[in-house]
Design a protein around this motif. Structure first.
Motif, PDB file in Angstrom:
ATOM      1  N   LEU A  95     -14.486  19.503  -0.332  1.00 22.85           N
ATOM      2  CA  LEU A  95     -13.044  19.657  -0.505  1.00 22.85           C
ATOM      3  C   LEU A  95     -12.596  21.071  -0.161  1.00 22.85           C
ATOM      4  N   ASN A  96     -13.430  22.065  -0.446  1.00 26.44           N
ATOM      5  CA  ASN A  96     -13.103  23.443  -0.062  1.00 26.44           C
ATOM      6  C   ASN A  96     -13.070  23.593   1.454  1.00 26.44           C
ATOM      7  N   ALA A  97     -14.010  22.918   2.145  1.00 27.86           N
ATOM      8  CA  ALA A  97     -14.029  22.972   3.612  1.00 27.86           C
ATOM      9  C   ALA A  97     -12.784  22.316   4.193  1.00 27.86           C
ATOM     10  N   ILE A  98     -12.351  21.195   3.605  1.00 26.88           N
ATOM     11  CA  ILE A  98     -11.143  20.517   4.096  1.00 26.88           C
ATOM     12  C   ILE A  98      -9.903  21.357   3.804  1.00 26.88           C
ATOM     13  N   SER A  99      -9.882  22.026   2.647  1.00 30.25           N
ATOM     14  CA  SER A  99      -8.701  22.803   2.254  1.00 30.25           C
ATOM     15  C   SER A  99      -8.485  24.029   3.129  1.00 30.25           C
ATOM     16  N   LYS A 100      -9.463  24.401   3.951  1.00 32.14           N
ATOM     17  CA  LYS A 100      -9.261  25.520   4.881  1.00 32.14           C
ATOM     18  C   LYS A 100      -8.230  25.178   5.946  1.00 32.14           C
ATOM     19  N   ARG A 101      -8.059  23.887   6.236  1.00 29.59           N
ATOM     20  CA  ARG A 101      -7.067  23.456   7.232  1.00 29.59           C
ATOM     21  C   ARG A 101      -5.936  22.645   6.613  1.00 29.59           C
ATOM     22  N   ILE A 102      -6.166  22.071   5.437  1.00 22.77           N
ATOM     23  CA  ILE A 102      -5.156  21.218   4.800  1.00 22.77           C
ATOM     24  C   ILE A 102      -4.911  21.733   3.386  1.00 22.77           C
ATOM     25  N   SER A 103      -3.664  22.073   3.100  1.00 22.53           N
ATOM     26  CA  SER A 103      -3.312  22.576   1.764  1.00 22.53           C
ATOM     27  C   SER A 103      -2.478  21.576   0.975  1.00 22.53           C
ATOM     28  N   ASP A 104      -2.380  20.352   1.467  1.00 28.71           N
ATOM     29  CA  ASP A 104      -1.614  19.308   0.786  1.00 28.71           C
ATOM     30  C   ASP A 104      -2.426  18.776  -0.391  1.00 28.71           C
ATOM     31  N   GLY A 105      -1.983  19.067  -1.607  1.00 30.58           N
ATOM     32  CA  GLY A 105      -2.732  18.685  -2.799  1.00 30.58           C
ATOM     33  C   GLY A 105      -2.851  17.185  -2.973  1.00 30.58           C
ATOM     34  N   ARG A 106      -1.827  16.430  -2.622  1.00 33.90           N
ATOM     35  CA  ARG A 106      -1.873  14.974  -2.791  1.00 33.90           C
ATOM     36  C   ARG A 106      -2.888  14.342  -1.834  1.00 33.90           C
ATOM     37  N   PHE A 107      -2.958  14.876  -0.614  1.00 38.04           N
ATOM     38  CA  PHE A 107      -3.924  14.337   0.342  1.00 38.04           C
ATOM     39  C   PHE A 107      -5.352  14.666  -0.096  1.00 38.04           C
ATOM     40  N   LEU A 108      -5.565  15.874  -0.588  1.00 41.23           N
ATOM     41  CA  LEU A 108      -6.895  16.257  -1.080  1.00 41.23           C
ATOM     42  C   LEU A 108      -7.291  15.427  -2.293  1.00 41.23           C
ATOM     43  N   GLU A 109      -6.318  15.114  -3.137  1.00 36.46           N
ATOM     44  CA  GLU A 109      -6.604  14.283  -4.305  1.00 36.46           C
ATOM     45  C   GLU A 109      -7.002  12.869  -3.890  1.00 36.46           C
ATOM     46  N   LEU A 110      -6.368  12.351  -2.835  1.00 35.25           N
ATOM     47  CA  LEU A 110      -6.724  11.009  -2.346  1.00 35.25           C
ATOM     48  C   LEU A 110      -8.159  11.002  -1.811  1.00 35.25           C
ATOM     49  N   LEU A 133       0.827  -1.206   0.000  1.00 41.62           N
ATOM     50  CA  LEU A 133       0.000   0.000   0.000  1.00 41.62           C
ATOM     51  C   LEU A 133       0.862   1.258   0.000  1.00 41.62           C
ATOM     52  N   ILE A 134       1.878   1.271   0.855  1.00 41.68           N
ATOM     53  CA  ILE A 134       2.750   2.446   0.956  1.00 41.68           C
ATOM     54  C   ILE A 134       3.452   2.694  -0.371  1.00 41.68           C
ATOM     55  N   ASN A 135       3.863   1.631  -1.047  1.00 37.23           N
ATOM     56  CA  ASN A 135       4.532   1.786  -2.341  1.00 37.23           C
ATOM     57  C   ASN A 135       3.593   2.398  -3.376  1.00 37.23           C
ATOM     58  N   GLU A 136       2.318   1.960  -3.397  1.00 34.53           N
ATOM     59  CA  GLU A 136       1.339   2.544  -4.324  1.00 34.53           C
ATOM     60  C   GLU A 136       1.068   4.010  -3.999  1.00 34.53           C
ATOM     61  N   LEU A 137       0.999   4.329  -2.707  1.00 37.30           N
ATOM     62  CA  LEU A 137       0.744   5.715  -2.315  1.00 37.30           C
ATOM     63  C   LEU A 137       1.938   6.608  -2.650  1.00 37.30           C
ATOM     64  N   ARG A 138       3.157   6.093  -2.528  1.00 35.48           N
ATOM     65  CA  ARG A 138       4.339   6.880  -2.905  1.00 35.48           C
ATOM     66  C   ARG A 138       4.304   7.242  -4.385  1.00 35.48           C
ATOM     67  N   GLN A 139       3.904   6.278  -5.202  1.00 31.39           N
ATOM     68  CA  GLN A 139       3.859   6.503  -6.652  1.00 31.39           C
ATOM     69  C   GLN A 139       2.553   7.175  -7.086  1.00 31.39           C
ATOM     70  N   GLU A 140       1.668   7.422  -6.115  1.00 31.08           N
ATOM     71  CA  GLU A 140       0.359   8.040  -6.374  1.00 31.08           C
ATOM     72  C   GLU A 140      -0.448   7.238  -7.393  1.00 31.08           C
TER      73      GLU A 140
END
Length: 618
Positions: free
Chosen positions: A173-188, A70-77
């Motif tokens: 996603l806009n509500a979450i982005s008020k506290r989290i600006s990590d694009g990869r996490f928002l994409e997940l 799982l970690i390997n897949e998440l690293r490679q997105e």
């Protein structure tokens, strides 16, 4: 590499100390194997993990190789969640509720994401929110209303139409982005929202809503409705004025009666003084037009607004809530279920309880050297009559208790435990109600005699002979003697025990409700859990082979321990070694090497047999 305990604690405290801080490096935490072990420890006991999603994968066979993959897949997105398998469960109204069943891999990733989101958002959630939160429940919500909403005149009963199915993804996603600006996490998160569902042998796209049955759905719902909580906090502040009691106007009619009573007491006319006093008790001492208060409480997508003010304000606020939901959150307020209720004349339904305002002015409580009206205006919680009537239906016929046919083939002890779990669960939930003794006393009558008739039908006896065979004298109240009640004696490893029918006094109890405050809430995280310690031992619990590589071991799961006891021990079969070991340690999990796990499923486990404890089939 930091432990899961350290990561979540740091995120939680930083979120509380800096409410406007935006976290920009969250996705990297998904590469930490310790977080996945903590997530596995959180969900490994749930029976639903043995139910497959769109693939045959379940929690059985969990090992560190899955985590590293799982970690390997998440690293490679390159990780994409699979569609959930949709099924339907019945609702109280007779309709069906859609429920999604994710694969176990998706559940594990969702649990890791949930822990991270909870650590960031939980300290910032408002005190008015009670659903799906740490140390919060239906009881804390009701307790808050009962303690803080005394004297309210009007109530808005809020209901959002199809909330979980109509959550707008872009707004979330806009509500979450008020506290989290990590694009990869928002994409997940976006990938989970767009994963879709499998039904009727085809994949359907998800255009709105959160995954039904998903682990991450409750925290996403709270983040989404946190915007409504902020809006209502501002409205409560805007419409609340005159709270300083020194500036409130006194009721002129009440004050006039008070003066007349004083003059009557001076003249010695106590009959007239008592008459004036009775009239005073029917009136408020303060002019309600001289102040205004608005209070709001929410549990999941249900909310109530209590108003000390005029009816016009209640309807104006209802309209503003409707417009905010439509414009800002793209949700629709259910006009049929969203009601404005006068608390003095009607009852409000919230979280299965009925709420009303006490108007009894005859009850006085002595405070110091004076007497005060203690109950007037207090919020009273009641058990709805229709709830009890619906609960009685399976146990009654033609207005009398009847046997429960579906349970007749079970052992007597199992039947008793089924009946006990029903009445105990019902009583525990409605313990906050004032009339719990009266309402549940009626249910207990039908329930108890249904139990007796079920045993009588099973054993072809009369009720008198059932009581004679199973009756046990138990103590009721102090000074009232004993009562002959149905009970079953059984043996355990610690000696003989007796299980009786639910015998707690059916009266209101003060439950230990957790305190509610505006202070940030922190979850206590710990890496020392039995399942994690067993995994880190790097030892097969069957053949006792040890290895320094954690990937050499897997976890064998069963849905219920009693299932394998029933299959092998109670039927007199020769139980396999792994069954004996599971029953001895009383766990649904067994840490085994890959060879032993393969042999368990093939039924060829013959090596590594060691002396074991004697296990009872009970």
């Amino acid at each position: 590499m930091q432990s899961a305990e350290a990561i979540l604690t740091i995120l939680s405290h930083k979120s509380a100390e800096k409410p406007n801080f935006r976290f920009d490096r969250i996705y990297r935490h998904l590469f930490n194997p310790d977080l996945y072990l903590a997530a596995y420890a959180n969900i490994h006991q749930k029976q639903g993990n043995m139910t497959a999603g769109v693939t045959d994968e379940t929690i059985d066979g969990f090992n560190m190789n899955k985590v590293y993959g799982l970690i390997n897949e998440l690293r490679q997105e390159s990780y994409y969640p699979k569609p959930v398998r949709r099924t339907h469960i019945p609702k109280k109204s007779g309709k069906l509720r859609p429920l999604g069943i994710p694969t176990f891999t998706d559940k594990l990733v969702q649990e890791v994401m949930r822990m991270l989101l909870e650590a960031i958002f939980e300290p910032t959630f408002l005190d008015s929110s009670h659903g799906f939160r740490l140390n919060r429940s239906c009881h804390t919500s009701l307790h808050r209303i009962k303690e803080t909403c005394r004297g309210a005149s009007w109530v808005i009963e809020g209901d959002i139409k199809g909330f979980f199915d109509n959550i707008d993804h872009s707004v979330l996603l806009n509500a979450i982005s008020k506290r989290i600006s990590d694009g990869r996490f928002l994409e997940l998160i976006r990938r989970f929202l767009k994963a879709g569902y499998w039904e009727f042998k085809q994949v359907h796209n998800s255009l709105s809503g959160t995954p039904q049955g998903g682990i991450i759905s409750p925290i996403l719902a709270n983040i989404f409705l946190h915007e409504l909580d902020i809006f209502m906090k501002e409205k409560c502040k805007e419409y609340t004025w005159g709270t300083d009691k020194t500036y409130r106007k006194k009721n002129p009619v009440y004050q006039s009666l008070k003066d007349k009573r004083k003059r009557a007491v001076k003249k010695g006319d106590m009959e007239a003084a008592d008459e004036f006093l009775m009239q005073m008790r029917l009136l408020p001492s303060i002019d309600h037009d001289s102040f205004n208060i608005v209070k709001y409480t929410r549990y999941a997508d249900d909310f109530v607004v209590f108003i000390w003010g005029k009816k016009e304000l209640a309807y104006r606020l209802k309209g503003q809530i409707k417009n905010f939901l439509a414009d800002s959150l793209k949700l629709e307020l259910n006009n049929e279920k969203t009601l404005v209720t006068n608390l003095s004349t009607d009852r409000v339904r919230f979280l299965g309880y009925e709420m009303t305002k006490v108007t009894d002015t005859s009850v006085l409580t002595k405070v110091g050297r004076t007497k005060t009206r203690s109950s007037s205006g207090a919020i009273q919680l009641l058990v709805p009559k229709d709830v009890i009537n619906d609960k009685i239906k399976p146990f009654s016929q033609f207005g009398k208790p009847t046997h429960f046919s579906a349970r007749m083939n079970h052992p007597v002890l199992d039947i008793l435990m089924m009946f006990n779990s029903e009445i105990r669960g019902l009583y525990n939930y409605y313990s906050l109600a004032t009339d719990v003794g009266k309402k549940l006393g009626k249910f207990k009558y039908f329930h108890y005699f249904s139990l007796l008739k079920t045993i009588a039908r099973k054993e072809d006896r009369s009720l008198a002979k059932v009581i004679q065979a199973y009756g046990i004298n138990v103590k009721r109240k102090v000074g009232t003697g004993t009562r002959n009640i149905f009970g079953v004696k059984y043996s355990t490893n610690k000696g003989d025990k007796t299980q009786t029918y639910f015998n707690d006094p059916l009266k209101k109890k003060d439950l230990p409700v957790p305190g509610v405050s505006e202070a940030p809430v922190f979850r206590t995280y710990s890496s020392h859990r039995p399942i994690i310690d067993r995994l880190n031992a790097n030892r097969c619990e069957l053949c006792e082979i040890e290895s320094m590589n954690r990937s050499d071991f897997e976890v064998h799961h069963v849905r219920k321990l009693k299932d394998i006891k029933k299959k092998y021990l109670k039927r007199g079969k020769v139980a396999p070694r792994w069954v004996i070991e599971m029953c001895a340690i009383r766990r649904k999990t067994l840490i085994v090497c890959k060879k032993c796990h393969h042999d368990i499923h093939n039924g060829t486990l013959t090596r590594g047999l060691k002396p074991h404890k004697k296990v009872s089939a009970k």
